[in-house]
Write a protein that holds these residues in place. Structure first.
Motif, PDB file in Angstrom:
ATOM      1  N   GLY A  12       0.800  -1.230   0.000  1.00 28.78           N
ATOM      2  CA  GLY A  12       0.000   0.000   0.000  1.00 28.78           C
ATOM      3  C   GLY A  12       0.825   1.268   0.000  1.00 28.78           C
ATOM      4  N   ASN A  13       2.139   1.153   0.108  1.00 22.79           N
ATOM      5  CA  ASN A  13       3.008   2.323  -0.015  1.00 22.79           C
ATOM      6  C   ASN A  13       3.185   2.652  -1.497  1.00 22.79           C
ATOM      7  N   ALA A  43       0.925  -4.254   8.918  1.00 24.37           N
ATOM      8  CA  ALA A  43       0.297  -3.663  10.098  1.00 24.37           C
ATOM      9  C   ALA A  43      -0.400  -2.355   9.733  1.00 24.37           C
ATOM     10  N   THR A  44      -1.250  -1.910  10.645  1.00 19.62           N
ATOM     11  CA  THR A  44      -1.957  -0.638  10.460  1.00 19.62           C
ATOM     12  C   THR A  44      -1.101   0.501  11.020  1.00 19.62           C
ATOM     13  N   ARG A  45      -0.820   1.502  10.195  1.00 18.76           N
ATOM     14  CA  ARG A  45      -0.014   2.636  10.639  1.00 18.76           C
ATOM     15  C   ARG A  45      -0.860   3.570  11.491  1.00 18.76           C
ATOM     16  N   ARG A  73       2.821   4.457   3.867  1.00 16.77           N
ATOM     17  CA  ARG A  73       1.469   4.443   4.410  1.00 16.77           C
ATOM     18  C   ARG A  73       1.263   3.289   5.379  1.00 16.77           C
ATOM     19  N   THR A  74       2.261   2.438   5.502  1.00 17.28           N
ATOM     20  CA  THR A  74       2.250   1.354   6.481  1.00 17.28           C
ATOM     21  C   THR A  74       3.523   1.478   7.324  1.00 17.28           C
ATOM     22  N   PRO A 119       8.165   2.999  16.141  1.00 14.88           N
ATOM     23  CA  PRO A 119       6.851   2.470  16.560  1.00 14.88           C
ATOM     24  C   PRO A 119       6.379   1.265  15.751  1.00 14.88           C
ATOM     25  N   ALA A 120       7.135   0.833  14.725  1.00 13.62           N
ATOM     26  CA  ALA A 120       6.641  -0.204  13.809  1.00 13.62           C
ATOM     27  C   ALA A 120       6.366  -1.524  14.534  1.00 13.62           C
TER      28      ALA A 120
END
Length: 392
Positions: free
Chosen positions: A92-93, A200-202, A230-231, A238-239
């Motif tokens: 999604g990036n 994961a959800t950013r 975007r992710t 924090p990832a």
């Protein structure tokens, strides 16, 4: 002139002898330098011993762009770099001009590419799936420096950040988990979620990162491109926390419950018995009653949740760096770390590795001094001279 001929001839001969001696010395110096470079590479785990049908072969893992270009496996490493970039984009990036990133006021993080030759920990052979691995990640330490500088220039305080911690199974939990499974003759299944962070959800604003140095790109106007994140991505502080939330929520939806007072462990209750799972970031291990189907159903559901990128192995021979030897009939379990031990010796005690002569082992006091002298690397965000060379 005839009287000077012997003298001139002697000068020519002496010059030739000196040239031959110098050439021999230079050759010896080059060989010594090459040998020292090889040992240094082994110590930093860039030269990997691989078990093959013909014996032990040595592969060199490239550190930077120049190393990739000079590698005998150049095309395979470039393909690994391309696959790693495609994974980021498929999540999604997207690619955008660097002007877009600058206009947003966000720093463009440096890209760090780590490459790894994946081996079977039990046999030392190349992994049967895809042994040449690349991972593009954010230079997280330097990104924090960039953010701090931008905040100071803007005269504003740094924005509220997402937590930078995540929970994993520790060494004691792993050993207890395996011992319990062995004592009660339970089935074990190992799983791995591929490219987990990008799934994961950013929880933060979009970020930006440079393209890998081996894969530069321009848009139709000739403007360099970068990646709009975007992710979450490896390297961002924090990832890990964002992935942990995503994975835990997925497990909860499947009926697994977080264990009270035991971090990174989950349980599942069903008619066929109780199953347990421990997690280490994107790796997990499931223990269930003999002949159970909980693990298989969990793997199938995780594949559906994470685009099919979940690998699994029944009765694994390795986990978390441990080599696992198990005799279920006699309920015997042996855990060892041969590859980890070799890597640690090469890094911290290279004098004990790769020598034909019997090495002189350090005393107990010397080993303790060496252990006490080990320190975590400085995370100031600045690259030292060696890191700068590697990045180039």
């Amino acid at each position: 002139r005839s009287a000077n001929a012997p003298r001139d001839m002697l000068r020519v001969v002496s010059t030739a002898v000196a040239f031959v001696q110098a050439k021999a010395l230079i050759g010896a110096a080059v060989e010594a330098a090459a040998e020292a470079t090889l040992e240094c590479s082994k110590a930093t785990q860039r030269v990997i011993d691989v078990t093959t049908p013909l014996g032990t072969a040595q592969y060199t893992v490239p550190a930077g762009k120049r190393d990739v270009e000079a590698s005998p496996q150049r095309e395979r490493w470039l393909e690994a770099d391309r696959k790693a970039l495609q994974v980021i984009l498929a999540a999604g990036n997207r690619l955008v001009p660097v002007t877009t990133a600058r206009a947003s006021g966000q720093p463009i993080a440096r890209c760090v590419t780590s490459r790894k030759l994946k081996l079977n920990q039990a046999t030392g052979e190349l992994d049967q799936h895809d042994p040449f691995k690349s991972r593009h990640s954010v230079d997280g330490a330097y990104l924090e420096v960039q953010k701090s500088k931008l905040s100071k220039l803007a005269g504003a305080s740094p924005p509220e950040e997402v937590p930078a911690t995540s929970t994993v199974a520790d060494d004691l939990l792993i050993k207890t988990f395996l011992a319990h499974a062995n004592k009660h003759d339970r089935d074990l299944t190992k799983g791995d979620v591929g490219n987990a962070y990008a799934k994961a959800t950013r929880l933060r604003k979009h970020g930006y990162m440079e393209l890998p140095s081996t894969l530069p790109m321009l848009d139709e106007d000739g403007t360099p491109l970068c990646i709009e994140l975007r992710t979450p991505l490896w390297g961002e502080c924090p990832a890990g926390y964002e992935w942990e939330l995503t994975f835990n929520e997925t497990l909860t939806k499947l009926g697994w419950q977080a264990s009270e007072c035991v971090p990174a462990m989950f349980t599942y209750e069903s008619a066929e018995g109780s199953a347990a799972m421990i997690t280490i970031v994107d790796d997990f291990l499931i223990s269930e009653p003999k002949g159970g189907t909980i693990a298989a159903r969990t793997i199938a559901a995780l594949k559906e949740a994470f685009n099919g990128e979940v690998k699994s192995e029944r009765e694994p021979t390795s986990f978390a760096g441990y080599k696992i030897l198990r005799d279920r009939l006699r309920k015997l379990l042996k855990l060892s770390m041969p590859q980890k031990v070799r890597d640690a010796v090469r890094e911290h005690l290279p004098q004990l590795a790769d020598t034909d002569a019997a090495p002189k082992l350090p005393s107990a006091l010397e080993l303790r001094r060496i252990a006490d002298s080990l320190e975590m690397p400085e995370r100031s965000g600045r690259l030292d001279a060696c890191q700068v060379r590697i990045q180039r």
